[in-house]
Write an enzyme that holds these catalytic residues in place. Sequence first.
Site, PDB file in Angstrom:
ATOM      1  N   THR A 113      33.930  45.076  27.650  1.00  0.00           N
ATOM      2  CA  THR A 113      35.470  45.178  27.867  1.00  0.00           C
ATOM      3  C   THR A 113      36.038  46.344  26.599  1.00  0.00           C
ATOM      4  O   THR A 113      35.261  46.286  25.377  1.00  0.00           O
ATOM      5  CB  THR A 113      36.754  44.041  28.295  1.00  0.00           C
ATOM      6  OG1 THR A 113      36.558  43.841  26.827  1.00  0.00           O
ATOM      7  CG2 THR A 113      36.829  43.727  29.470  1.00  0.00           C
ATOM      8  N   ARG A 168      43.002  48.955  27.979  1.00  0.00           N
ATOM      9  CA  ARG A 168      42.448  48.297  28.148  1.00  0.00           C
ATOM     10  C   ARG A 168      40.977  49.634  29.413  1.00  0.00           C
ATOM     11  O   ARG A 168      41.099  50.567  29.949  1.00  0.00           O
ATOM     12  CB  ARG A 168      42.762  48.295  30.002  1.00  0.00           C
ATOM     13  CG  ARG A 168      44.304  47.509  29.455  1.00  0.00           C
ATOM     14  CD  ARG A 168      45.314  46.851  30.932  1.00  0.00           C
ATOM     15  NE  ARG A 168      43.949  45.889  30.948  1.00  0.00           N
ATOM     16  CZ  ARG A 168      44.215  44.775  30.305  1.00  0.00           C
ATOM     17  NH1 ARG A 168      45.792  44.743  29.389  1.00  0.00           N
ATOM     18  NH2 ARG A 168      43.428  43.711  30.789  1.00  0.00           N
ATOM     19  N   TYR A 181      40.687  64.573  38.594  1.00  0.00           N
ATOM     20  CA  TYR A 181      39.197  63.453  39.244  1.00  0.00           C
ATOM     21  C   TYR A 181      38.255  64.005  38.632  1.00  0.00           C
ATOM     22  O   TYR A 181      37.762  65.822  38.296  1.00  0.00           O
ATOM     23  CB  TYR A 181      39.555  64.173  40.944  1.00  0.00           C
ATOM     24  CG  TYR A 181      39.929  63.042  41.760  1.00  0.00           C
ATOM     25  CD1 TYR A 181      38.323  61.951  41.436  1.00  0.00           C
ATOM     26  CD2 TYR A 181      40.679  62.998  42.627  1.00  0.00           C
ATOM     27  CE1 TYR A 181      39.493  60.859  42.077  1.00  0.00           C
ATOM     28  CE2 TYR A 181      41.108  61.484  43.139  1.00  0.00           C
ATOM     29  CZ  TYR A 181      40.365  60.509  43.351  1.00  0.00           C
ATOM     30  OH  TYR A 181      40.726  59.287  43.201  1.00  0.00           O
ATOM     31  N   ASP A 209      26.951  40.081  28.964  1.00  0.00           N
ATOM     32  CA  ASP A 209      28.502  41.077  28.901  1.00  0.00           C
ATOM     33  C   ASP A 209      28.982  39.999  27.607  1.00  0.00           C
ATOM     34  O   ASP A 209      29.388  39.568  27.095  1.00  0.00           O
ATOM     35  CB  ASP A 209      29.269  39.973  29.828  1.00  0.00           C
ATOM     36  CG  ASP A 209      30.418  39.998  30.405  1.00  0.00           C
ATOM     37  OD1 ASP A 209      31.288  40.485  29.387  1.00  0.00           O
ATOM     38  OD2 ASP A 209      31.213  39.961  31.121  1.00  0.00           O
ATOM     39  N   LYS A 258      40.130  43.847  24.103  1.00  0.00           N
ATOM     40  CA  LYS A 258      39.156  42.473  23.717  1.00  0.00           C
ATOM     41  C   LYS A 258      39.083  43.245  21.804  1.00  0.00           C
ATOM     42  O   LYS A 258      39.831  43.386  21.366  1.00  0.00           O
ATOM     43  CB  LYS A 258      38.431  41.324  24.467  1.00  0.00           C
ATOM     44  CG  LYS A 258      38.817  41.479  25.862  1.00  0.00           C
ATOM     45  CD  LYS A 258      38.167  40.878  26.320  1.00  0.00           C
ATOM     46  CE  LYS A 258      38.540  40.191  28.150  1.00  0.00           C
ATOM     47  NZ  LYS A 258      38.005  39.489  29.121  1.00  0.00           N
ATOM     48  N   GLU A 310      34.513  62.748  39.381  1.00  0.00           N
ATOM     49  CA  GLU A 310      33.692  61.628  40.013  1.00  0.00           C
ATOM     50  C   GLU A 310      32.252  62.567  39.250  1.00  0.00           C
ATOM     51  O   GLU A 310      31.962  63.665  39.583  1.00  0.00           O
ATOM     52  CB  GLU A 310      33.719  62.096  41.487  1.00  0.00           C
ATOM     53  CG  GLU A 310      34.474  60.565  42.118  1.00  0.00           C
ATOM     54  CD  GLU A 310      34.523  60.543  43.286  1.00  0.00           C
ATOM     55  OE1 GLU A 310      33.733  60.850  44.021  1.00  0.00           O
ATOM     56  OE2 GLU A 310      35.849  59.689  43.935  1.00  0.00           O
TER      57      GLU A 310
HETATM   58  C1  PLP Z   1      37.928  39.033  30.222  1.00  0.00           C
HETATM   59  C2  PLP Z   1      35.926  39.012  30.592  1.00  0.00           C
HETATM   60  C3  PLP Z   1      35.803  40.040  31.993  1.00  0.00           C
HETATM   61  C4  PLP Z   1      36.839  40.499  32.686  1.00  0.00           C
HETATM   62  O1  PLP Z   1      37.170  41.970  32.375  1.00  0.00           O
HETATM   63  P1  PLP Z   1      38.477  43.121  33.188  1.00  0.00           P
HETATM   64  O2  PLP Z   1      38.798  43.767  31.678  1.00  0.00           O
HETATM   65  O3  PLP Z   1      39.150  41.940  33.109  1.00  0.00           O
HETATM   66  O4  PLP Z   1      37.945  43.524  34.578  1.00  0.00           O
HETATM   67  C5  PLP Z   1      34.283  40.591  31.937  1.00  0.00           C
HETATM   68  N1  PLP Z   1      33.644  39.231  31.464  1.00  0.00           N
HETATM   69  C6  PLP Z   1      34.022  38.801  30.472  1.00  0.00           C
HETATM   70  C7  PLP Z   1      32.994  38.101  29.777  1.00  0.00           C
HETATM   71  C8  PLP Z   1      35.207  38.785  30.224  1.00  0.00           C
HETATM   72  O5  PLP Z   1      35.305  38.039  28.670  1.00  0.00           O
END
Ligand code: PLP
Length: 478
Positions: free
Chosen positions: A270, A279, A64, A241, A273, A66
Site C-alpha cells: 500500500t 490511499r 480515464y 506484501d 501506511k 486505461e
Molecule cells: C493493509 C494491507 C492490505 C490491504 O490494503 P488496502 O489498501 O486496504 O486494500 C494488504 N496486505 C497487507 C499485508 C496489509 O497490511
Amino acid sequence: MSLNAESTAFRSALEVIRAVEPRVADAIGAELADQRESLKLIASENYASPATLLAMGNWFSDKYAEGTIGRRFYAGCQNVDTVEALAAEHAKELFGAAHAYVQPHSGIDANLVAFWAILADRVESPALKKAQVRQVNDLTEADWFALRRELGNQRMLGMSLDAGGHLTHGFRPNISGKMFDQRSYGTDPATGLIDYDKVAEAAREFKPLILVAGYSAYPRKVNFRIMREIADSVGATFMVDMAHFAGLVAGKVFTGDFDPVPHAHIVTTTTHKSLRGPRGGMVLCGPELADQVDRGCPMVLGGPLPHVMAAKAVALAEARRPDFAGYAQRIVDNAQALAEGLLRRGAKLVTGGTDNHLVLIDVSGYGLTGRQAEQALLDSGIVTNRNAVPQDPNGAWYTSGIRIGTPALTTRGLGAGEMDTTAELMHTVLSQTTPGANADGTPSKAKYVLDPALAETVSKQASDLLAGFPLYPSVDLG
Ligand SMILES: *Cc1c(COP(=O)(O)O)cnc(C)c1O
C-alpha cells in the site's frame, strides 16, 4: 496577517465545497479536529503531507487512462503519463526495483494484480498461451474450459491470519482463499517467531506455486533471503506484501536480508501506511513479470486514478528525501520505547517486543478480550484496534490482542518520552478495566466495567500529551 499557503488552500477548498453541500465541508473540518485530538495508535494509519493531500483534489480525477504510459485506450493522456511516469520513477529509485506499477487502487488490488501476473507467468496452459498472444478468437469452448480448470486450484502458501498474515494471503473468507488451494505457516508457539525450518517443511510437502511473506500484525522482521531460498528449493514464485512496513524499507531501516525488494520475485504494497502517501497500492518486480503486471488494468483493475498517482509521485518524492530515513528510524525507536514501557509495567506482548513499527499486546494478561480492551481504551481517548493473537482462544471477532503502531504518532513528532507516557496511560486503563457480565450472569466477551472518571482523566492526559505536538501545524482552518 497573511495566511500560509496550506491554510489558504484548505480554507478555499472548504469554502467552495460549502457552497454546494455544507454538511460535507463540516464533516471534513470535523475529521481534522477529531484526528488532531486523538491519540492514534492504529498501526496501519498515518498522516499524509498537505502536498500529498492537495495533489488528489483536482481535475486529474476526471480523466480515464486505461492502459499504460504511452499506450492508453483513451486519447489525451499526456499529463497522466507525466504523473504516472514520475510516480513509477520515484518508486524504482526509492526501492531499487527494476519495474514499478503504480496504478493499483489499494493494497488488495495490488495483490490481485500480482496473483494474476504470477498465474499468467507460471501456469502451464496451452489455452492461456493462446489467449496471451492475442489469438482469443481462435480459442474454442474446450480451450476456455481448460483455461479455467488450469488456472484454478493453484497452490499458495502464506502466513496464517492469526500469526499476523493478511486475509489476502489465502485466508478463506477472501477471494484468495477460494481461488487458490491454500496452506499457511504460523509462528512458533513458544517464541511467537516464524520458524523458517517449519516454513521449509511446509513448502516441501505442499509444493506451492506462490510463497507469500508479509504481514499486518507480526511485530518482528522477516528474513526474506531465507524465504527466497525456501521458494527456490521448491520452484515457487516468492511474493512479499510489504503493505505495512514499506516505509521502513523506503527509510532503509530494513536492509540486507530484511529488504524484500532484492529477494522477492514480486513485491506489493500500500502507499498509505508507514510509507505516508495517499490511499493506494503499488507493485514492484523484475523485468520477467513486468509485462504481466502492466496488464493489471483492465485485467483486474478499473481505470487508474490519475489524481492518486499524482499524489503517489509527491509522497514518493518526499520519501526519497534524506529526512525520511530519520522518520523511519524514529518509528521503530518509538515502537520499541512503547513496548519497553508496556513490558516494564507488566503487559504481555506477543514475541516479547518489536523490531518494526508495531506492538501486539496479549490483553488476556489483563483478563480482557481484545474487544473489551479496544473499547475501554477508546473511552479513554486512545485509538487502537483489536487483533487476534497466535492460536487465539477468542477467535477473530472478540480476539485477545490489541495491535498498536507508531507511524502516525511519529509523524506528529512524539518521541520516546511520550511513548513511555502512552504506555503508562494504556496500562492504567487496561489494568483497571474488568470484564462485564451478560444479563443472565454469564461472563461477556464484549461488556466491561471502567470507571468513567478514570476514562475522563486519561482522556485529558492523552490530549495534554498531544497538545505539544500539533497535527498539520501549517493548516489553520480558522
Ligand atoms: C493493509 C494491507 C492490505 C490491504 O490494503 P488496502 O489498501 O486496504 O486494500 C494488504 N496486505 C497487507 C499485508 C496489509 O497490511
